[in-house]
Design an enzyme around this catalytic site. Structure first.
Site, short mmCIF file in Angstrom:
data_model
loop_
_atom_site.label_atom_id
_atom_site.label_comp_id
_atom_site.label_asym_id
_atom_site.label_seq_id
_atom_site.Cartn_x
_atom_site.Cartn_y
_atom_site.Cartn_z
CG ASP A 189 11.83 13.19 -48.51
OD1 ASP A 189 12.20 14.28 -49.00
OD2 ASP A 189 11.65 13.03 -47.30
CG HIS A 221 17.37 13.73 -46.84
ND1 HIS A 221 17.65 13.58 -45.51
CD2 HIS A 221 16.10 14.24 -46.90
CE1 HIS A 221 16.60 13.96 -44.78
NE2 HIS A 221 15.66 14.36 -45.62
CB ILE A 235 21.08 13.91 -42.28
CG1 ILE A 235 19.81 14.68 -42.69
CG2 ILE A 235 22.09 14.83 -41.61
CD1 ILE A 235 19.05 15.29 -41.52
N GLY A 242 14.57 10.59 -42.14
CA GLY A 242 14.02 9.98 -40.94
C GLY A 242 13.18 8.76 -41.25
#
Length: 283
Positions: free
Chosen positions: A185, A190, A205, A208
């Site tokens: 990903d 991120h 961040i 998830g």
């Protein structure tokens, strides 16, 4: 063009997915295996330790079952889409290396008023056409609601009033997202501070699914005695972002055949909610 409801129930063309022993190890490191103690969890982070047989973290199943192709299900601003829910069922323990053939489909498009909830299902089959993983997920698309459709099923999940039966704390590292992204990903949200700032975040961040993987490790060790063959199903909702370096606190309430769970950060903000875990069914 609004969301295309004609895609509901239409199965995609099969997509091939293969992984190696190194892929499984990289994923385990990305979700914190051995963090703080390199000699822990060697069965998930090495392939050649004496008297240790390599095993695969159950949450790696989510990556295995991801479809490599994306089908169109309407025109919308992709920046308005967030990963809302993720669940999976393991039909048998994951092999250290292997390949699957995955098909996926949209299972529902629901009107939530401020946005639309799109639900998906993917099934990963082995070369012998036996199911390995069934994954179910949902995406929330802001601004695409209000079309007068069904609001979808409601959840009966309620946080138990008693104290958790198990509580596990895992710290994440400041570079956790940079490591996890190597499992596939590469969303710059991120990793790129400029991109993250454009999304309203002070810094990049955590993925998830990285938080999801940390939580799965806690369930595995606290409820399954670290034995992946006992891990059956896991489902949760994503509620808040996590910043790399945050501490994750996973609370578990035991039941007859599994547990309810929540994951929060060190300040008490719940980041994974409505969590359900079930043990693998004996065959």
């Amino acid at each position: 063009m609004p969301l295309d409801h004609t895609v509901i129930g239409v199965e995609s063309e099969p997509a091939e997915r293969a992984w190696t022993s190194n892929d499984a190890i990289l994923y385990a490191l990305g979700v914190g295996a051995g963090l703080g103690d390199p000699l822990r969890e060697l069965e998930f982070t090495t392939e050649n330790s004496a008297d240790v047989e390599q095993r695969v973290l159950p949450t790696f199943a989510v990556l295995i079952a991801q479809s490599t192709g994306r089908r169109r299900w309407g025109d919308f601003n992709p920046a308005m889409l967030v990963h809302a829910e993720q669940g999976f069922t393991l039909h048998r323990p994951l092999p250290v290396a292997g390949s699957v053939r995955t098909t996926s489909k949209v299972t529902g498009i629901y009107d939530k008023g401020s946005g639309a909830l799109v639900t998906f299902e993917s099934v990963a089959l082995t070369g012998g056409d036996e199911p390995l993983v069934t994954a179910r997920s949902a995406a929330f698309i802001r601004g695409e609601g209000g079309f007068g459709g069904d609001r979808g099923p409601s959840s009966s999940w309620v946080r138990p009033e008693r104290e958790p039966d198990q509580r596990v704390e895992y710290g994440t590292r400041p570079e956790q997202a940079l490591l996890y992204r190597l499992s596939g990903d590469h969303n710059p949200l991120h990793s790129d501070p400029t991109f993250a700032a454009g999304g309203g975040f002070e810094r990049p961040i955590l993925h998830g699914l990285c938080t999801y993987g940390f939580t799965g490790r806690a369930l595995l060790h606290a409820l399954c005695g670290s034995d992946p063959t006992r891990f059956g199903t896991m489902h949760a909702r994503f509620t808040r972002p996590v910043l790399p370096g945050d501490t994750l606190v996973i609370s578990m309430w035991a039941g007859a055949d599994g547990a309810l769970f929540q994951t929060a950060t060190q300040d008490g903000n719940v980041v994974l909610d409505h969590g359900r875990f079930n043990f693998a069914k004996e065959v």
